[in-house]
Design a protein around this motif. Structure first.
Motif, PDB file in Angstrom:
ATOM      1  N   GLU A  57       0.875  -1.184   0.000  1.00  0.00           N
ATOM      2  CA  GLU A  57       0.000   0.000   0.000  1.00  0.00           C
ATOM      3  C   GLU A  57       0.908   1.229   0.000  1.00  0.00           C
ATOM      4  O   GLU A  57       1.752   1.386   0.867  1.00  0.00           O
ATOM      5  CB  GLU A  57      -0.902  -0.009   1.229  1.00  0.00           C
ATOM      6  N   SER A  59       0.104   4.799  -0.495  1.00  0.00           N
ATOM      7  CA  SER A  59      -0.364   6.182  -0.385  1.00  0.00           C
ATOM      8  C   SER A  59       0.490   7.009   0.561  1.00  0.00           C
ATOM      9  O   SER A  59       0.592   8.235   0.402  1.00  0.00           O
ATOM     10  CB  SER A  59      -1.830   6.222   0.064  1.00  0.00           C
ATOM     11  N   ALA A  65      -1.967   9.583  -4.668  1.00  0.00           N
ATOM     12  CA  ALA A  65      -3.284  10.184  -4.443  1.00  0.00           C
ATOM     13  C   ALA A  65      -3.500  11.431  -5.284  1.00  0.00           C
ATOM     14  O   ALA A  65      -4.651  11.865  -5.462  1.00  0.00           O
ATOM     15  CB  ALA A  65      -3.455  10.515  -2.966  1.00  0.00           C
ATOM     16  N   ARG A  74      -8.052   3.188  -5.962  1.00  0.00           N
ATOM     17  CA  ARG A  74      -8.140   3.173  -4.501  1.00  0.00           C
ATOM     18  C   ARG A  74      -9.158   2.119  -4.075  1.00  0.00           C
ATOM     19  O   ARG A  74     -10.283   2.079  -4.581  1.00  0.00           O
ATOM     20  CB  ARG A  74      -8.538   4.548  -3.962  1.00  0.00           C
ATOM     21  N   GLY A  86      -6.384   1.948   0.375  1.00  0.00           N
ATOM     22  CA  GLY A  86      -5.400   2.781  -0.313  1.00  0.00           C
ATOM     23  C   GLY A  86      -5.147   2.287  -1.716  1.00  0.00           C
ATOM     24  O   GLY A  86      -6.032   1.725  -2.374  1.00  0.00           O
ATOM     25  N   TRP A  87      -3.924   2.503  -2.168  1.00  0.00           N
ATOM     26  CA  TRP A  87      -3.484   2.080  -3.500  1.00  0.00           C
ATOM     27  C   TRP A  87      -2.398   1.027  -3.321  1.00  0.00           C
ATOM     28  O   TRP A  87      -1.481   1.195  -2.503  1.00  0.00           O
ATOM     29  CB  TRP A  87      -2.920   3.266  -4.281  1.00  0.00           C
TER      30      TRP A  87
END
Length: 333
Positions: A57, A59, A65, A74, A86-87
């Motif tokens: 993750e 971010s 973002a 996301r 998150g990403w």
């Protein structure tokens, strides 16, 4: 360990006390400041490229973002039992991730490092191998990588076997002297060794809970980290891996007020079993120091890091992970 200098000083994600972690600048600076090794955290992209990030993750460590073209990526996932939103690297190709830029993960503590935000791209593992080989220090002394394989069971469950991808990337580079491989999941270490990759294997242990691979296999009956650190557990580990790496708090003795008073016998017990012992993470800021070693109530200011570093090193550690590797070299010296 091939070097007689102890403990090995490992730049934690590079010189992450001075530059955004896992960037070229952080890794290069770590070696310039005297680190014997650097530690990349290794995760994978959707197309099987191994990239260097603290977690999958991203971010908190990139500007993802702020990329509107990735807004729909996301999402929420459960990784090793933790619900995270998150990403995630595995939802991007390498070409997509290469458009992102790195950011300081601890901006409230390391404000100076934030001046380097958005200046460096994400690195691949292959990029780090080149950095090590090309660094000027490599002509003067041996440089190592301590590679942490992150969330191996999770990645295997989505068709990204990190042992296979790691072996692919390091097969032509790795020797018994330049590579140490670590993970909180012992099973991936064994799979990497079974693929013929040289290097020492180090099992990472938390202060509570149990390894994710054992939980996936045995559920609530999984052997805990604490079980692994009993005398019997250490003896068994010595038959399976070359060393262990623990949170520095697992070595510390503190009084009721939270003051550091010394270290326990874990290093001695592990050495008696035949294991190397590493600890993480040495950091100079007050936020990360025991109460009696803080210089003020300002979390970002440096405290009496020398006292903590030397107390831990005096326990006989074989390696330490440090955000400010120059300070760890000073303490060792």
């Amino acid at each position: 360990m091939s070097t007689t200098i102890r403990p090995l000083v490992i730049g934690h994600r590079g010189a992450s006390g001075y530059r955004p972690e896992h960037t070229r600048a952080a890794y290069e600076l770590a070696f310039t400041l005297g680190a014997d090794a650097v530690e990349p955290d290794i995760v994978a992209t959707r197309d099987g490229v191994l990239v260097l990030r603290h977690e999958n993750e991203i971010s908190g460590t990139t500007n993802v973002a702020e990329h509107p073209e990735f807004a729909d990526r996301r999402t929420s996932k459960t990784i090793d039992g933790d619900a995270i939103t998150g990403w995630f690297t595995e939802d991007f190709t390498w070409d997509e991730l290469s458009t992102l830029r790195a950011r300081e993960r601890l901006p409230e503590v390391r404000q100076a490092s934030t001046t380097h935000n958005d200046g460096s791209p994400i690195l691949r593992l292959s990029d780090l191998l080149e950095i090590v080989d090309q660094h000027p220090e490599a002509a003067r002394r041996p440089l190592k990588i301590v590679a942490e394989i992150k969330h191996a069971s999770y990645f295997a469950s989505i068709g990204l076997p990190l042992d296979e991808l790691f072996a692919r990337d390091v097969r032509e580079w790795a020797t018994a002297d330049n590579l140490i491989i670590e993970s909180f999941e012992q099973s991936v270490l064994h799979r990497i060794r079974d693929r013929g990759i040289p290097g020492q294997l180090v099992f990472l242990l938390e202060s509570s809970g149990a390894p994710s691979d054992l939980i996936a296999q045995h559920g609530s009956k999984a052997r805990s980290y604490a079980d692994h650190l009993s005398d019997e557990g250490l003896a068994q580990l010595a038959r399976e891996v070359d060393g262990i790496s623990v949170d520095k708090k697992m070595l510390m003795l503190k009084d009721l007020a939270g003051n550091l008073t010394g270290t326990n016998d874990l290093v001695d017990r592990a050495h008696a079993a035949g294991l190397l012992v590493f600890c993480w993470t040495l950091r100079a800021e007050n936020r990360f120091l025991p109460k009696n070693l803080r210089s003020s109530k300002q979390p970002e200011q440096h405290g009496d890091w020398l006292a903590e570093f030397r107390t831990l090193m005096d326990s006989g550690l074989d390696g330490v992970f440090a955000d400010q590797p120059d300070l760890a070299v000073t303490a060792r010296g």
